[in-house]
Design an enzyme around this catalytic site. Structure first.
Site, PDB file in Angstrom:
ATOM      1  N   TYR A  48      -6.863  -8.007  -8.495  1.00 30.53           N
ATOM      2  CA  TYR A  48      -6.245  -6.851  -7.821  1.00 30.53           C
ATOM      3  C   TYR A  48      -7.101  -5.608  -8.048  1.00 30.53           C
ATOM      4  O   TYR A  48      -7.441  -4.893  -7.101  1.00 30.53           O
ATOM      5  CB  TYR A  48      -4.817  -6.635  -8.340  1.00 30.53           C
ATOM      6  CG  TYR A  48      -4.044  -5.578  -7.570  1.00 30.53           C
ATOM      7  CD1 TYR A  48      -3.568  -5.837  -6.285  1.00 30.53           C
ATOM      8  CD2 TYR A  48      -3.796  -4.327  -8.120  1.00 30.53           C
ATOM      9  CE1 TYR A  48      -2.862  -4.867  -5.568  1.00 30.53           C
ATOM     10  CE2 TYR A  48      -3.087  -3.356  -7.417  1.00 30.53           C
ATOM     11  CZ  TYR A  48      -2.628  -3.635  -6.144  1.00 30.53           C
ATOM     12  OH  TYR A  48      -1.930  -2.668  -5.434  1.00 30.53           O
ATOM     13  N   SER A  85      -5.472   1.717  -4.551  1.00 27.99           N
ATOM     14  CA  SER A  85      -4.534   1.787  -5.680  1.00 27.99           C
ATOM     15  C   SER A  85      -5.259   2.438  -6.849  1.00 27.99           C
ATOM     16  O   SER A  85      -6.488   2.328  -6.963  1.00 27.99           O
ATOM     17  CB  SER A  85      -4.096   0.378  -6.085  1.00 27.99           C
ATOM     18  OG  SER A  85      -3.460   0.404  -7.348  1.00 27.99           O
TER      19      SER A  85
HETATM   20  N1  LIG Z   1       3.981  -0.250  -4.632  1.00 31.46           N
HETATM   21  C1  LIG Z   1       3.085   0.233  -5.467  1.00 31.46           C
HETATM   22  O1  LIG Z   1       3.397   0.627  -6.602  1.00 31.46           O
HETATM   23  C2  LIG Z   1       1.628   0.337  -5.024  1.00 31.46           C
HETATM   24  C3  LIG Z   1       0.769   1.128  -5.793  1.00 31.46           C
HETATM   25  C4  LIG Z   1      -0.553   1.271  -5.400  1.00 31.46           C
HETATM   26  C5  LIG Z   1      -1.008   0.650  -4.258  1.00 31.46           C
HETATM   27  N2  LIG Z   1      -0.159  -0.133  -3.520  1.00 31.46           N
HETATM   28  C6  LIG Z   1      -0.707  -0.741  -2.305  1.00 31.46           C
HETATM   29  O2  LIG Z   1      -0.015  -0.194  -1.193  1.00 31.46           O
HETATM   30  C7  LIG Z   1       0.018  -1.135  -0.113  1.00 31.46           C
HETATM   31  C8  LIG Z   1       1.452  -1.337   0.355  1.00 31.46           C
HETATM   32  O3  LIG Z   1       2.180  -1.890  -0.726  1.00 31.46           O
HETATM   33  P1  LIG Z   1       3.758  -1.984  -0.809  1.00 31.46           P
HETATM   34  O4  LIG Z   1       4.102  -1.616  -2.193  1.00 31.46           O
HETATM   35  O5  LIG Z   1       4.404  -1.309   0.345  1.00 31.46           O
HETATM   36  O6  LIG Z   1       3.900  -3.578  -0.684  1.00 31.46           O
HETATM   37  P2  LIG Z   1       5.106  -4.543  -0.329  1.00 31.46           P
HETATM   38  O7  LIG Z   1       6.415  -3.814  -0.290  1.00 31.46           O
HETATM   39  O8  LIG Z   1       4.973  -5.723  -1.240  1.00 31.46           O
HETATM   40  O9  LIG Z   1       4.713  -4.980   1.165  1.00 31.46           O
HETATM   41  C9  LIG Z   1       3.526  -5.691   1.372  1.00 31.46           C
HETATM   42  C10 LIG Z   1       3.322  -5.859   2.858  1.00 31.46           C
HETATM   43  O10 LIG Z   1       2.125  -6.621   3.079  1.00 31.46           O
HETATM   44  C11 LIG Z   1       2.440  -7.678   3.971  1.00 31.46           C
HETATM   45  N3  LIG Z   1       1.603  -8.848   3.697  1.00 31.46           N
HETATM   46  C12 LIG Z   1       1.410  -9.463   2.503  1.00 31.46           C
HETATM   47  N4  LIG Z   1       0.640 -10.552   2.657  1.00 31.46           N
HETATM   48  C13 LIG Z   1       0.321 -10.617   3.983  1.00 31.46           C
HETATM   49  C14 LIG Z   1      -0.431 -11.527   4.756  1.00 31.46           C
HETATM   50  N5  LIG Z   1      -1.039 -12.613   4.222  1.00 31.46           N
HETATM   51  N6  LIG Z   1      -0.546 -11.303   6.090  1.00 31.46           N
HETATM   52  C15 LIG Z   1       0.072 -10.242   6.658  1.00 31.46           C
HETATM   53  N7  LIG Z   1       0.793  -9.344   5.961  1.00 31.46           N
HETATM   54  C16 LIG Z   1       0.931  -9.539   4.641  1.00 31.46           C
HETATM   55  C17 LIG Z   1       3.916  -7.979   3.727  1.00 31.46           C
HETATM   56  O11 LIG Z   1       4.516  -8.546   4.859  1.00 31.46           O
HETATM   57  P3  LIG Z   1       4.939 -10.103   5.025  1.00 31.46           P
HETATM   58  O12 LIG Z   1       5.409 -10.608   3.718  1.00 31.46           O
HETATM   59  O13 LIG Z   1       5.994 -10.017   6.098  1.00 31.46           O
HETATM   60  O14 LIG Z   1       3.695 -10.758   5.513  1.00 31.46           O
HETATM   61  C18 LIG Z   1       4.474  -6.572   3.531  1.00 31.46           C
HETATM   62  O15 LIG Z   1       4.754  -5.979   4.773  1.00 31.46           O
HETATM   63  C19 LIG Z   1      -0.613  -2.415  -0.668  1.00 31.46           C
HETATM   64  O16 LIG Z   1      -1.959  -2.467  -0.270  1.00 31.46           O
HETATM   65  C20 LIG Z   1      -0.519  -2.232  -2.184  1.00 31.46           C
HETATM   66  O17 LIG Z   1      -1.526  -2.950  -2.864  1.00 31.46           O
HETATM   67  C21 LIG Z   1       1.147  -0.311  -3.890  1.00 31.46           C
END
Ligand SMILES: NC(=O)c1ccc[n+]([C@@H]2O[C@H](COP(=O)([O-])OP(=O)(O)OC[C@H]3O[C@@H](n4cnc5c(N)ncnc54)[C@H](OP(=O)(O)O)[C@@H]3O)[C@@H](O)[C@H]2O)c1
Length: 253
Positions: free
Chosen positions: A145, A132
């Site tokens: 984070y 990120s």
């Molecule tokens: N969205 C943004 O703006 C952004 C920006 C920069 C970086 N990121 C990074 O990009 C990646 C994807 O993010 P996203 O935005 O797609 O997130 P999201 O929509 O919140 O999805 C998070 C995913 O992680 C899984 N997860 C969370 N805790 C878990 C656990 N204990 N065990 C197994 N699975 C788990 C969730 O599935 P379950 O709840 O089904 O377990 C879900 O599939 C993350 O690493 C995030 O930090 C996001």
């Protein structure tokens, strides 16, 4: 090693957001895909849609991870699962700090320990880590984070050292704001929280979409076998990092 050299992939955080989108692309590309998240129902829907193999596990449970994923031969590992939290370290709970360390960092190290030796043995592999901009820049947000995402960058570079001389590639994808559930989960994960997060963080902004992230992953993997795309920082055009803060002494009054 473009796609044609790879047969299998494992994507964490596959139940929604970037992870689910990456699974769909990999299936289109012909890979056997193992999809990991906690939500079995959503993984079941993904299985029905794409034929991905579901693994409903909690990545903070290392024993479960070892048992379920340890024996797999994986060519492409996408460490995408991530959690964040509102606020900062001053009012952090034990649970949120532990969750960020467990999911954002500890699980990545354990999956490397479990799956990288097979890649080394087969002389074939690609690890894609979702970090990120929080790991590169300082701005308001949760210190746990920022710290875990900075560590993801370090792990990505270090894995290159661990596997030198082998045809194993490592790519860090470093996104700015992407339209997913992440902010809604921070606010509690209810439908109302999702709507509030959408209004606060996405409404009126031109954020990245999961398609934009899929395109970067696809580009890095499809590169010729002698090319390691090490880092892709990708942000919305209207989102800019930086902004130095300097409080006046009299602001303390
Ligand atoms: N969205 C943004 O703006 C952004 C920006 C920069 C970086 N990121 C990074 O990009 C990646 C994807 O993010 P996203 O935005 O797609 O997130 P999201 O929509 O919140 O999805 C998070 C995913 O992680 C899984 N997860 C969370 N805790 C878990 C656990 N204990 N065990 C197994 N699975 C788990 C969730 O599935 P379950 O709840 O089904 O377990 C879900 O599939 C993350 O690493 C995030 O930090 C996001």
């Amino acid at each position: 090693m473009p796609y044609s050299d790879y047969r299998t992939a494992l994507v964490t955080g596959a139940s929604t957001g970037m992870g689910a989108a990456i699974v769909k692309k990999f299936r289109e590309r012909g890979l056997t895909v193992h999809a990991v998240a906690r939500d079995a129902a959503r993984l079941g829907e993904l299985e029905a849609q794409t034929g991905a193999i579901p693994h409903a596990i909690d990545l903070s449970d290392t024993t479960q991870m070892e048992r379920e994923l340890g024996g797999l031969d994986i060519d492409v590992l996408v460490n995408n699962a991530g959690v964040s939290a509102p606020g900062n370290i001053l009012d952090a709970s034990r649970a949120t700090v532990d969750a960020m360390v467990d999911v954002n960092l500890r699980a990545i190290l354990h999956l490397a320990r479990l799956l990288l030796p097979g890649m080394v043995e087969r002389d074939l592999g690609h690890v894609v880590n979702l970090s990120s901009i929080a790991g590169r820049y300082n701005f308001f947000g949760h210190t746990a984070y920022h710290a875990t995402k900075a560590a993801v960058a370090q792990v990505s570079r270090q894995l290159r050292n661990d596997t030198i001389g082998k045809r194993i590639r490592v790519t860090e994808i470093c996104p700015g704001r992407v339209e997913t559930e992440i902010f809604g989960r921070n606010l509690g994960g209810t439908p109302e929280a999702m709507a509030e997060a959408w209004a606060t963080y996405y409404e009126g902004y031109e954020s990245l979409t999961t398609d934009d992230i899929v395109a970067t992953v696809d580009f890095a993997i499809d590169a010729p076998r002698h090319v390691n795309v090490g880092l892709i920082e990708i942000m919305p055009t209207f989102q800019v990092p930086g902004g130095l803060t300097f409080d006046r002494r009299d602001a303390r009054a």
